[in-house]
Design a protein around this motif. Structure first.
Motif, short mmCIF file in Angstrom:
data_model
loop_
_atom_site.label_atom_id
_atom_site.label_comp_id
_atom_site.label_asym_id
_atom_site.label_seq_id
_atom_site.Cartn_x
_atom_site.Cartn_y
_atom_site.Cartn_z
N GLY A 283 36.25 34.31 42.27
CA GLY A 283 37.05 34.19 41.06
C GLY A 283 38.52 34.47 41.24
O GLY A 283 39.30 34.37 40.28
N VAL A 284 38.93 34.82 42.44
CA VAL A 284 40.33 35.19 42.67
C VAL A 284 41.21 33.95 42.67
O VAL A 284 40.76 32.85 43.00
CB VAL A 284 40.44 35.98 44.00
N HIS A 285 42.48 34.10 42.30
CA HIS A 285 43.41 32.97 42.29
C HIS A 285 44.79 33.42 42.74
O HIS A 285 45.11 34.61 42.77
CB HIS A 285 43.48 32.33 40.90
N ASP A 286 45.60 32.46 43.15
CA ASP A 286 46.98 32.72 43.59
C ASP A 286 47.01 33.77 44.70
O ASP A 286 47.68 34.79 44.63
CB ASP A 286 47.86 33.14 42.42
N LEU A 287 46.23 33.48 45.75
CA LEU A 287 46.09 34.37 46.90
C LEU A 287 46.36 33.58 48.17
O LEU A 287 45.92 32.45 48.30
CB LEU A 287 44.67 34.96 46.93
N VAL A 288 47.06 34.20 49.13
CA VAL A 288 47.38 33.57 50.41
C VAL A 288 46.97 34.52 51.53
O VAL A 288 47.29 35.71 51.50
CB VAL A 288 48.88 33.25 50.53
N LEU A 289 46.27 33.98 52.53
CA LEU A 289 45.94 34.71 53.76
C LEU A 289 46.52 33.90 54.91
O LEU A 289 46.13 32.75 55.12
CB LEU A 289 44.44 34.87 53.93
N ARG A 290 47.44 34.47 55.69
CA ARG A 290 48.08 33.67 56.73
C ARG A 290 48.45 34.51 57.95
O ARG A 290 48.86 35.66 57.85
CB ARG A 290 49.31 32.96 56.17
N GLY A 291 48.22 33.88 59.11
CA GLY A 291 48.63 34.49 60.36
C GLY A 291 47.65 35.46 60.97
O GLY A 291 47.98 36.16 61.93
N PHE A 292 46.39 35.51 60.48
CA PHE A 292 45.41 36.47 60.98
C PHE A 292 44.47 35.83 61.99
O PHE A 292 44.28 34.62 62.01
CB PHE A 292 44.57 37.02 59.82
N THR A 293 43.84 36.69 62.79
CA THR A 293 42.67 36.31 63.57
C THR A 293 41.47 37.01 62.96
O THR A 293 41.44 38.24 62.85
CB THR A 293 42.82 36.71 65.04
N GLU A 358 46.29 29.78 55.87
CA GLU A 358 47.24 29.06 56.69
C GLU A 358 47.45 29.76 58.03
O GLU A 358 47.64 30.97 58.09
CB GLU A 358 48.59 28.95 55.97
N VAL A 359 47.41 28.99 59.09
CA VAL A 359 47.75 29.45 60.45
C VAL A 359 46.94 30.68 60.84
O VAL A 359 47.47 31.65 61.40
CB VAL A 359 49.28 29.69 60.60
N ASN A 360 45.67 30.66 60.50
CA ASN A 360 44.76 31.72 60.95
C ASN A 360 43.92 31.22 62.12
O ASN A 360 43.82 30.02 62.38
CB ASN A 360 43.83 32.12 59.80
N ILE A 380 43.57 24.61 53.17
CA ILE A 380 43.13 25.13 54.47
C ILE A 380 44.00 24.41 55.49
O ILE A 380 43.73 23.27 55.88
CB ILE A 380 41.64 24.85 54.70
N LEU A 381 45.07 25.07 55.93
CA LEU A 381 46.14 24.38 56.64
C LEU A 381 46.43 25.03 57.99
O LEU A 381 46.63 26.26 58.08
CB LEU A 381 47.43 24.38 55.81
N SER A 382 46.43 24.24 59.04
CA SER A 382 46.95 24.63 60.36
C SER A 382 46.25 25.85 60.94
O SER A 382 46.87 26.68 61.60
CB SER A 382 48.47 24.89 60.27
#
Length: 599
Positions: A283-293, A358-360, A380-382
């Motif tokens: 249900g979450v919105h307006d969330l970004v996760l980027r640059g993680f392994t 992005e970029v994970n 789901i990008l890069s």
């Protein structure tokens, strides 16, 4: 608009305020601070992680009801520090636990007590270790029985801890691979009896009950006649970089590992995955996760159920009835799960909206990599997906999901029917400019249905698909994809090379495929570039302006509503040069794959 920034570092403290000079130590502490800030956002909330391995004791879960969403038009962003710069931090979110207490046995293998753990994967100095395996099946003359197998070899009686053994059946159906646990091994001086775990073995016999009458055969088919590979026994621990778990005493398991050259006991890092979920969202919105392994997670499904009864894609049997599918009197029949269960993922987002990953890097994972379900407007990008037991990316019943510029390779390492990218009954999904290589079955799968429409599969580069199983393709589509060509699926500008196993298709429109346009693609080195006769038959499918190296069967007499026009057959021996020399072919090649890379 002012941003709110928090910082996380392995050298921090959860008692600190999360500033750059006094950072938090854990993601959970940062999340608590974010939740206190989201109700009155006047700018993005950004959480930056410095370089390090963050071992999660429990999944990092996001929920709109817990104030994890962005608000007032702003986003919550979790990222590696310096994201997008040359100094971007290297951040691992790990579900693993380091194994200690090693000792060396007389045979040179290392051993360590691991309590009740039974890992199916292992990471040694950042590299995957394989389960100890015997690749030539059961020894001797093998006969299948009602409860397992009998062989005239007595060798299996010397294998310790048979209850940890798992048998693997690639091609149990041509497109499927099953895994089944052993219950016990007994015998005498002349033969060995292997009893399989129940009810998994009986369920497997029901699921894989089939007849095939192709090529004038008698219909006999038994994919369970004998396993091809045997895994997880100390008797097979012969190769460096492999491991086995001895489970003789409940709660007192022992991990055995045969080291690679140069690895030193108690100096080498050995990590066993613990968590089955690393990241979840509902249900979450307006969330970004980027640059993680995202790394070192497990899935214990086969251990809980006594096996992995795969059917197709990510679908498997776990419970319920079996449905018989009649393929016609001259073809045969198969059985399928009446209530198929989907393979889970170690990162899973359900009913989310306006979320970006992005970029994970998704790696060393024991289920699927990423699952998006019942979601809207997800990007789901890069990202990179590799060394994953199941599928790379799965999208189910979602709308406007963009799967673009990702690299997916060496997935399906354990569950080999898993596709690199799977889209199931979704609308307005874009699968574009991805690079997929070295996968065991299909590269991209688009499964239609009542709600499917508007899927676009554009300018992907798919190489070396179908590495283990048969009857699939570089790009596979099935079932209705909409209600017209205008609202159906578009497959355009993709390059498919080297579809490896026998009986495969570069572009495979299968099982009642309807309303699909296949336009301006390149297929080279597949059994055949497309298929025109499937059951149930395809309808309203157009193959226009494609390049391939063989004329498909039935090209001049396609089904009534199938259009085949303007396609070009180029010679196999000089295909690469010939397609580059054609302006349309050169344009397709120039656009396929990830954008922004020098080639």
């Amino acid at each position: 608009m002012p941003e709110i920034r928090f910082f996380v570092s392995p050298d921090g403290s959860d008692g600190w305020p999360g500033t750059a000079d006094r950072p938090f130590a854990t993601p959970k502490a940062a999340q608590k601070a974010v939740r206190a800030a989201t109700a009155t956002m006047t700018g993005d909330v950004i959480v930056s992680f410095t370089t390090g391995v963050y071992r999660l004791d429990e999944p990092l879960s996001f929920a709109d009801t817990q104030a994890d969403s962005g608000s007032n038009g702003f986003r919550v962003i979790y990222q590696a520090h310096g994201y997008g710069t040359a100094d971007q931090a290297k951040v691992e979110l790990s579900g693993g636990r380091e194994i200690t207490g090693w000792s060396t046995g007389d045979d040179g293998a290392w051993t360590a007590p691991i309590g009740d753990l039974a890992p199916r994967r292992l990471t040694v100095d950042g590299k995957p270790a394989a389960r100890a395996a015997r690749a030539d099946g059961l020894p001797g003359s093998v006969t299948k029985t009602a409860t397992g197998y009998v062989t005239d070899s007595v060798e299996p009686q010397s294998w310790p801890d048979p209850s940890g053994l798992e048998f693997v059946y690639p091609g149990v159906y041509p497109w499927s691979e099953a895994r089944l646990a052993v219950a016990s091994i007994s015998g005498d001086a002349s033969s060995t009896t292997i009893t399989m775990a129940q009810p998994a073995f009986d369920n497997a016999k029901s699921l894989y009950d089939a007849k095939w009458y192709g090529a004038g055969g008698d219909g006999a088919w038994d994919g369970l006649a004998a396993p091809s590979t045997l895994e997880n026994n100390l008797a097979f621990l012969t190769e460096p970089g492999t491991f086995a778990v001895r489970r003789t005493d409940t709660g007192d398991h022992v991990l055995h590992y045969r080291p690679r050259p140069g690895e030193k006991i108690n100096e080498t890092s050995v990590v066993a995955p613990m968590l089955e979920t690393l990241i979840s969202g509902r249900g979450v919105h307006d969330l970004v996760l980027r640059g993680f392994t995202f790394t070192d997670a497990t899935w214990s499904g086969p251990d809980r159920t006594g096996g992995y009864l795969h059917y197709h894609g990510n679908a498997r049997y776990e419970r319920g009835d079996f449905q018989k599918i009649d393929l016609g009197a001259d073809v045969g029949y198969v059985h399928v799960p009446a209530q198929p269960v989907q393979l889970p993922a170690n990162v899973s987002l359900t009913s989310v909206s306006r979320v970006s990953l992005e970029v994970n890097h998704f790696t060393r994972l024991g289920a699927g990599g990423l699952l998006i379900e019942d979601a809207t407007d997800v990007r789901i990008l890069s990202n990179v997906f590799d060394e994953i037991s199941g599928s790379g990316i799965a999208v189910h019943a979602s709308t406007r999901v963009a799967v673009e510029d990702n690299l997916v390779h060496h997935i399906g390492t354990e569950y080999r029917g898993s596709p690199a990218v799977l889209v199931v009954e979704s609308a307005e999904t874009s699968v574009a400019h991805n690079e997929i290589h070295d996968v065991p079955h299909n590269g991209i799968v688009i499964t239609g249905g009542e709600y499917a429409k508007g899927t676009q599969v554009i300018s992907n580069l798919v190489e070396r698909s179908m590495g283990k199983l048969m009857d699939g393709g570089g790009i596979y589509l099935s079932a209705p994809q909409g209600s017209s060509f205008a609202g159906g699926a578009l497959v355009r500008g993709n390059v498919i090379r080297d579809v490896l196993t026998s009986y495969n298709f570069g572009l495979y429109t299968d099982y009642g495929a309807v309303w699909i346009t296949v336009l301006g693609n390149i297929v080279h080195r597949a059994d055949t570039p497309i298929v025109l006769q499937v059951g149930p038959p395809m309808e309203n499918v157009a193959f226009i302006g494609n390049f391939w190296d063989a004329l498909p069967d039935g090209y001049d007499t396609p089904p009534e509503t199938v259009t085949v026009a303007g396609n070009t057959v180029l010679p196999k021996e000089s295909f690469d040069e010939a397609v580059r020399a054609d302006p349309a072919g050169a344009d397709i090649l120039a656009r396929a794959g990830r954008r922004g890379l020098e080639r």
